[in-house]
Design an enzyme around this catalytic site. Structure first.
Site, PDB file in Angstrom:
ATOM      1  N   ASP A 199      52.951  -6.195  11.090  1.00  0.00           N
ATOM      2  CA  ASP A 199      51.993  -5.910  10.015  1.00  0.00           C
ATOM      3  C   ASP A 199      50.899  -4.954  10.505  1.00  0.00           C
ATOM      4  O   ASP A 199      49.718  -5.269  10.465  1.00  0.00           O
ATOM      5  CB  ASP A 199      51.384  -7.203   9.478  1.00  0.00           C
ATOM      6  CG  ASP A 199      50.734  -8.048  10.571  1.00  0.00           C
ATOM      7  OD1 ASP A 199      50.860  -7.695  11.771  1.00  0.00           O
ATOM      8  OD2 ASP A 199      50.086  -9.050  10.227  1.00  0.00           O
ATOM      9  N   GLU A 200      51.327  -3.775  10.954  1.00  0.00           N
ATOM     10  CA  GLU A 200      50.381  -2.787  11.480  1.00  0.00           C
ATOM     11  C   GLU A 200      50.858  -1.396  11.098  1.00  0.00           C
ATOM     12  O   GLU A 200      50.423  -0.850  10.104  1.00  0.00           O
ATOM     13  CB  GLU A 200      50.249  -2.950  13.005  1.00  0.00           C
ATOM     14  CG  GLU A 200      49.018  -2.298  13.566  1.00  0.00           C
ATOM     15  CD  GLU A 200      48.673  -2.813  14.960  1.00  0.00           C
ATOM     16  OE1 GLU A 200      47.768  -2.250  15.558  1.00  0.00           O
ATOM     17  OE2 GLU A 200      49.313  -3.771  15.433  1.00  0.00           O
ATOM     18  N   TRP A 244      40.428   7.049  22.327  1.00  0.00           N
ATOM     19  CA  TRP A 244      41.011   7.016  20.991  1.00  0.00           C
ATOM     20  C   TRP A 244      40.376   8.133  20.146  1.00  0.00           C
ATOM     21  O   TRP A 244      41.074   9.027  19.672  1.00  0.00           O
ATOM     22  CB  TRP A 244      40.805   5.636  20.364  1.00  0.00           C
ATOM     23  CG  TRP A 244      41.876   4.654  20.730  1.00  0.00           C
ATOM     24  CD1 TRP A 244      42.841   4.166  19.903  1.00  0.00           C
ATOM     25  CD2 TRP A 244      42.116   4.032  22.008  1.00  0.00           C
ATOM     26  NE1 TRP A 244      43.679   3.300  20.576  1.00  0.00           N
ATOM     27  CE2 TRP A 244      43.255   3.197  21.877  1.00  0.00           C
ATOM     28  CE3 TRP A 244      41.503   4.115  23.259  1.00  0.00           C
ATOM     29  CZ2 TRP A 244      43.767   2.447  22.937  1.00  0.00           C
ATOM     30  CZ3 TRP A 244      42.007   3.374  24.316  1.00  0.00           C
ATOM     31  CH2 TRP A 244      43.116   2.561  24.157  1.00  0.00           C
ATOM     32  N   GLU A 293      55.736  -2.207  24.164  1.00  0.00           N
ATOM     33  CA  GLU A 293      54.275  -2.208  24.169  1.00  0.00           C
ATOM     34  C   GLU A 293      53.731  -2.815  25.451  1.00  0.00           C
ATOM     35  O   GLU A 293      52.710  -2.367  25.979  1.00  0.00           O
ATOM     36  CB  GLU A 293      53.774  -2.994  22.960  1.00  0.00           C
ATOM     37  CG  GLU A 293      52.262  -3.075  22.833  1.00  0.00           C
ATOM     38  CD  GLU A 293      51.837  -3.790  21.561  1.00  0.00           C
ATOM     39  OE1 GLU A 293      50.676  -3.615  21.155  1.00  0.00           O
ATOM     40  OE2 GLU A 293      52.658  -4.522  20.968  1.00  0.00           O
TER      41      GLU A 293
END
Length: 889
Positions: free
Chosen positions: A467-468, A528, A739
């Site tokens: 859910d990303e 980021w 990941e």
């Protein structure tokens, strides 16, 4: 001499339809089988009405330059909905001119909002239909007034759409109009539908899903982020044989209903009840008397832009490799590859039977179906049979990330041949190839590519299953150079960067994800947010695209200035939230954040972004800014050395990542760099030649080791099979990049359910090292886009041979090396209209080289050479070369 012009493109594309670029750029390749071929001049002609160029609207004349990439149109203002033809020829010297290239074209879209006459429409059925999750069906019919010469359909939606003309699907694109910062930028698509029209009555139909616009999005169960109702807008422009025109518009006369798609969500899957199908609903003779009307929606035209990146398509199909009965008795298909897309199946059974397909990446340690790492995402397809003849189905507005599919409710015995997995991603051109003598490294490269496929579905997502599925900026920036070897990412990242600029905060802060769908406070972490600067610069390096720097310059500058005004010291970044070295293995227990101090990481990236901003200002001839940011960069460097490096030249943080970043971005004083590099090597050796780096340190680790004389250690890390390593996941059956280094532990248990994607490309950034260092293919910064090529391969004892190629905008670059009984053989290809520096390590005399059986000084294509203590460097013109190290007698 033989040569010709080929692969002529407009804005990176071949014959694009629907461009709204008002000054498009042309690129071409010069082909020749001779050496040292350079373009001396070019001529471009553009005509707006003839393949024969009887009416030329722009002619450059003979331009004496070697530019063959991004030649900007400078003719009269372009008109909407117009096809322009163009051709190119080149001179190799002042007298030798090529034939004209094949005639190519581009077609403009709707260049201003005044060109739109259609209305935004949605179904009136929502007032009466209790199921607000059902996908809308919209339709209209119309008749033609004569023979059609040309027809173009322009369409977009608030949500996702599929269009049909007379029962046939319009185009092969999926997930249109794509995901952008919808409130500021909404794409429309252009389709050539000339062949789909009938001579008499016609019908146009549309399916509309919620998609990213109003569906469930992000991991906080958010809905309706951009709006609370779906809508369509389309207009069909028909040009008849007599050149009269007619428009068919989405308007208040359309009809609406809901149908068999009773739920469709990006995360959760799709529910389809075939009993609710309306056969022939998109045909002219369908009776829609019981359909509802529509409502006109008040929505702006101002945000509309033409499709910017390559479309999302079904790229390949895979048949399942096996059928598994798990210990729990589950029936599971194994596709054999962790992928993104959906399942197509054929089935026969009784009316009302429900078939359920659930999708997952891995089986648990007992061999049972596992969905824990999906978190709240259901990834479930429900299909209710209508009964009778064989039925077939595949979803429309939901994609799944999976290798395994659990099937429930199947009538009778399950036949693998009735299932097909369809791989879906943005149709970026494959440009890179890397293979070598070690099959596990080849598997690593394959896994990197599959991770890119799965996560390049219109935006660069972090993962495609849970859910990303968001455009995390840090993940994108660390993987971007690798991605740009594997595929042409120019348009893909150009679109995404424009959304970054659109979503950037007024104070210059950058959201963690683009498009921005998280909380207002979720922005501006170091590494980021630095994607705002690093990504445009990377595009410039890879494609020589100066325009992307021009377009993003204000965004780049705003980000650096945002950092500058954080905290009390404008030369340190020691305030605010930062992810740090995310998932670093030196993190404290129950923490995702590595041990490297966040202010150290933040200040290094502050320095790096400032440096790149200065470099950008120089490229764009903004001398005042260049001087300003050169000075700022020096102040940051000085402050970094005062705060984070001891008087004897040691970093205050004894982590691998701290050393990697300080060296990668040159914040350490020159006199101290080798000492810091030696300390990094020692840290790795003391850890039994294992890494401890996370998302921030890992992408640069091998580059730093190779740069400072530790090639052998970089090779050892990449070839390491024990945890933690790149190859450890392969020993556990990985077909994509994980990941977590230990997503599956040695005993088969999982790292966690919370954050454990098995398709997460960040650590795949090592592919950059394979291309750029092992194969040695790079571009000179001073002549980016591979105008001047660096071929500098690095040999390791672990490999016997390497083959790599990259399809640049100039042509194919190839670097191949193999170990021979007496030395090395190196084969390279340099495309015409470029030059290259080729470095041969381990020799220091030109006499140790021969090429094609000839001694070096008399070989064709050699422009100059230089002999150094530990290498020989040749400056070459274009051509194919085969070198051998002769070795010492």
């Amino acid at each position: 001499m033989r040569y010709r012009v080929e692969d002529v493109r407009c804005e990176y594309q071949r014959n694009p339809v629907g461009l709204d670029v008002k000054k498009p750029r042309f690129s071409w390749k010069v082909w020749s089988d001779d050496r040292n071929i350079m373009q001396a001049a070019y001529q471009v002609q553009v005509s707006d009405n003839s393949l024969h160029f009887s009416d030329i609207v722009w002619d450059t004349g003979k331009m004496e330059t070697d530019q063959s990439v991004h030649v900007e149109y400078a003719g009269p203002e372009l008109h909407s909905r117009t096809r322009y033809y163009y051709r190119v020829r080149v001179w190799i010297d002042r007298s030798l001119v090529s034939e004209w290239s094949e005639v190519n074209c581009w077609e403009t879209g709707l260049l201003s909002e005044e060109n739109w006459s259609a209305r935004w429409i949605t179904g009136d059925v929502a007032r009466n239909d209790a199921n607000q999750d059902a996908c809308l069906m919209l339709r209209s019919k119309f008749s033609l007034k004569g023979n059609v010469k040309r027809a173009r359909l322009y369409a977009t939606a608030l949500g996702l759409y599929e269009l049909y003309l007379n029962g046939r699907r319009v185009g092969d694109w999926h997930f249109t109009p794509g995901w952008t910062s919808y409130n500021k930028r909404l794409q429309y698509q252009t389709y050539d539908v000339t062949e789909l029209l009938h001579a008499d009555m016609n019908a146009i139909g549309a399916l509309i899903g919620g998609g990213w616009y109003k569906g469930n999005l992000a991991y906080r169960d958010q809905r309706n982020i951009y709006g609370n109702e779906s809508a369509l807008m389309c207009q069909l422009h028909i040009t008849y044989a007599d050149d009269t025109e007619e428009m068919i518009l989405s308007d208040e006369h359309w009809r609406s209903a809901t149908g068999p798609i009773i739920m469709s969500e990006i995360y959760h899957g799709e529910t389809y009840d075939a009993r609710l199908e309306k056969n022939g609903w998109n045909l002219a003779d369908f009776n829609d008397a019981d359909w509802s009307g529509i409502r006109v929606v008040d929505h702006s035209y101002e945000t509309l832009i033409a499709q910017e990146n390559m479309p999302t398509r079904i790229i390949q199909e895979i048949k399942p490799v096996s059928l598994i009965q798990t210990p729990l008795g589950e029936t599971v298909l194994d596709i054999g590859q962790n992928m993104v897309g959906w399942m197509h199946f054929r089935v026969s059974g009784e009316r009302g039977r429900r078939i359920t397909l659930q999708h997952a990446e891995v089986l648990d340690q007992n061999g049972n179906f596992y969905m824990g790492n999906l978190r709240s995402a259901k990834q479930t397809i429900n299909y209710v049979l209508k009964g009778g003849e064989e039925e077939e189905f595949e979803p429309r507005f939901s994609f799944q990330g999976f290798r395994y599919v659990k099937v429930e409710g199947w009538p009778g015995d399950l036949d693998l041949s009735t299932f097909t997995a369809k791989v879906i991603h943005t149709d970026n051109e494959i440009t890179g190839m890397f293979e070598c003598s070690d099959q596990m490294i080849n598997k690593l490269q394959q896994n990197i590519v599959w991770g890119q496929k799965g996560n390049f579905l219109d935006v660069p997502t972090d993962c495609p299953q849970r859910d990303e599925r968001l455009g995390w900026t840090g993940d994108a920036h660390v993987f971007m150079r690798t991605a740009s070897y594997n595929m042409n990412t120019a348009l893909f990242f150009t679109k995404w960067l424009r959304d970054l600029k659109a979503d950037q905060l007024p104070n210059g802060g950058v959201p963690h994800v683009i498009p921005h769908v998280l909380r207002a406070e979720d922005h501006s972490s170091s590494a980021w947010g630095d994607a705002a600067v690093i990504c445009p610069w990377t595009l410039y390096l890879c494609y020589g695209d100066r325009r992307i720097l021009e377009q993003q310059y204000d965004s780049m500058k705003a980000w650096v200035e945002y950092i500058r005004y954080q905290g009390e010291n404008e030369y340190l970044w020691n305030t605010g939230f930062h992810f740090g070295d995310w998932l670093g293995l030196d993190a404290k227990e129950n923490s995702y954040e590595g041990a490297t101090p966040k202010d150290l990481i933040a200040t290094i990236f502050y320095a790096y972004s400032t440096h790149l901003l200065k470099e950008t200002a120089m490229v764009l001839n903004r001398s005042e800014d260049a001087a300003k940011y050169e000075q700022l960069h020096q102040h940051i460097m000085d402050e970094f050395n005062n705060v984070f490096i001891s008087p004897n030249g040691r970093l205050i943080s004894n982590t691998q990542t701290a050393h990697v970043l300080a060296l990668m971005f040159d914040v350490v004083k020159v006199k101290d760099r080798q000492r810091v590099a030696d300390a990094l090597a020692q840290l790795i050796i003391e850890n039994n030649v294992h890494l401890t780096t996370g998302f921030v340190g890992t992408p640069y680790l091998c580059h730093v080791l190779s740069r400072f004389g530790y090639d052998h250690l970089a090779y050892q890390l990449v070839f390491q099979k024990e945890f933690p390593s790149w190859l450890y996941a392969i020993t556990k059956g990985a077909t994509t990049i994980w990941e977590h280094w230990d997503g599956i532990k040695e005993d088969g248990s999982f790292w966690s359910d919370d954050m454990n994607s098995f398709n997460h490309y960040a650590y795949g950034a090592v592919g950059d090292w394979l291309y750029r260092t092992v194969a040695g293919i790079d571009t000179a910064t001073s002549q980016p886009g591979y105008k001047h090529i660096i071929i500098n391969p690095t040999f390791g004892s672990e490999l016997n041979w390497v083959k790599a190629s990259y399809e640049s905008l100039y042509g194919t670059i190839r670097s191949e090396w193999s170990k021979q009984e007496n030395g090395m053989e190196i084969n390279i290809a340099i495309p015409p209209n470029t030059t290259a520096q080729v470095i041969f390590k381990g020799i220091n005399r030109v006499e140790q080289l021969e090429e094609g059986g000839s001694i070096l000084p008399i070989m064709g294509g050699l422009l100059s050479w230089d002999c150094c203590e530990d290498h020989v460097a040749l400056h070459l013109g274009s051509g194919n070369y085969s070198f051998r190290y002769k070795g010492d007698d």
